[in-house]
Design a protein around this motif. Structure first.
Motif, PDB file in Angstrom:
ATOM      1  N   VAL A  47       0.896  -1.149   0.019  1.00  0.00           N
ATOM      2  CA  VAL A  47       0.132   0.195  -0.188  1.00  0.00           C
ATOM      3  C   VAL A  47       0.847   1.398   0.171  1.00  0.00           C
ATOM      4  O   VAL A  47       0.411   2.382   0.063  1.00  0.00           O
ATOM      5  N   GLN A  48       2.117   1.199  -0.138  1.00  0.00           N
ATOM      6  CA  GLN A  48       3.098   2.076  -0.056  1.00  0.00           C
ATOM      7  C   GLN A  48       4.291   1.937  -0.836  1.00  0.00           C
ATOM      8  O   GLN A  48       4.509   0.808  -0.792  1.00  0.00           O
ATOM      9  N   THR A  49       5.349   2.565  -0.487  1.00  0.00           N
ATOM     10  CA  THR A  49       6.799   2.262  -1.476  1.00  0.00           C
ATOM     11  C   THR A  49       7.590   1.831  -0.363  1.00  0.00           C
ATOM     12  O   THR A  49       7.873   2.443   0.843  1.00  0.00           O
ATOM     13  N   ILE A  50       8.610   0.812  -0.686  1.00  0.00           N
ATOM     14  CA  ILE A  50       9.880   0.495   0.111  1.00  0.00           C
ATOM     15  C   ILE A  50      10.905   0.725  -0.839  1.00  0.00           C
ATOM     16  O   ILE A  50      11.154   0.248  -1.928  1.00  0.00           O
ATOM     17  N   VAL A  51      11.806   1.599  -0.208  1.00  0.00           N
ATOM     18  CA  VAL A  51      13.263   1.681  -1.087  1.00  0.00           C
ATOM     19  C   VAL A  51      14.248   1.177  -0.096  1.00  0.00           C
ATOM     20  O   VAL A  51      14.436   1.601   0.936  1.00  0.00           O
ATOM     21  N   VAL A  52      15.280   0.320  -0.634  1.00  0.00           N
ATOM     22  CA  VAL A  52      16.431  -0.083  -0.169  1.00  0.00           C
ATOM     23  C   VAL A  52      17.633   0.421  -0.801  1.00  0.00           C
ATOM     24  O   VAL A  52      17.838   0.177  -1.953  1.00  0.00           O
ATOM     25  N   GLY A  53      18.378   1.519   0.095  1.00  0.00           N
ATOM     26  CA  GLY A  53      19.532   2.094  -0.690  1.00  0.00           C
ATOM     27  C   GLY A  53      20.632   1.066  -1.019  1.00  0.00           C
ATOM     28  O   GLY A  53      20.681  -0.041  -0.546  1.00  0.00           O
ATOM     29  N   PRO A  54      21.493   1.774  -1.892  1.00  0.00           N
ATOM     30  CA  PRO A  54      22.824   0.874  -2.272  1.00  0.00           C
ATOM     31  C   PRO A  54      23.546   0.453  -0.971  1.00  0.00           C
ATOM     32  O   PRO A  54      23.982   1.254  -0.279  1.00  0.00           O
ATOM     33  N   ARG A  55      24.083  -0.660  -1.187  1.00  0.00           N
ATOM     34  CA  ARG A  55      24.813  -1.357  -0.386  1.00  0.00           C
ATOM     35  C   ARG A  55      24.290  -1.401   1.113  1.00  0.00           C
ATOM     36  O   ARG A  55      25.110  -2.078   2.271  1.00  0.00           O
TER      37      ARG A  55
END
Length: 142
Positions: A47-55
């Motif tokens: 129902v929303q966004t998940i962002v996992v950054g580099p490394r």
């Protein structure tokens, strides 16, 4: 490992990211270059966004989720999330560390080091463990 399209949105995973067997990645998830998601984690962006950054590294058994209509989950670059952590509807800035079994709740967000604590939304309070702000020199908040 299961990469699951939800409501027409398929997770986007960098070619060099490591996704361990048993992991479930669902919906509007973006995983950056060199990130690693270890055994039996669940990243559910229904129902929303998940962002996992580099490394960034999310260790075994952790759950990353979102809050309907109010909070996505954004994990910066070079973050480490320890085994069995719960990351829910919050923002972890670059270089954050979340220790084993810690819980970071809706609306929390900053560069954190959290050890076995629950951090509640918008308060920065830690319960049942220790919370350190990066660069802080002193005793933990208990």
């Amino acid at each position: 490992m299961a990469i699951i399209t939800f409501d027409g949105v398929t997770p986007r995973i960098a070619d060099d990211a490591f996704i361990a067997p048993g992991t479930q990645i669902i919906g509007n998830v973006e995983i950056g270059a060199g990130a690693s998601i270890w055994y039996n984690c669940v990243l559910r962006a229904d129902v929303q966004t998940i962002v996992v950054g580099p490394r960034s590294n999310i260790q075994d058994g952790s759950v990353v989720h979102v809050t309907r209509k109010t909070h996505g989950t954004f994990i910066g670059s070079d973050c480490l999330i320890g085994h069995m952590a719960m990351i829910h509807g919050c923002t972890l800035e670059d270089h954050s560390f979340v220790g084993l079994g810690a819980i970071v709740m809706d609306g929390s967000g900053r560069e954190l080091t959290i050890c076995g604590a629950t951090v509640t939304g918008n308060t920065g309070g830690a319960f049942g463990g220790a919370l350190f702000r990066t660069g802080y020199e002193g005793e933990p908040s208990v």
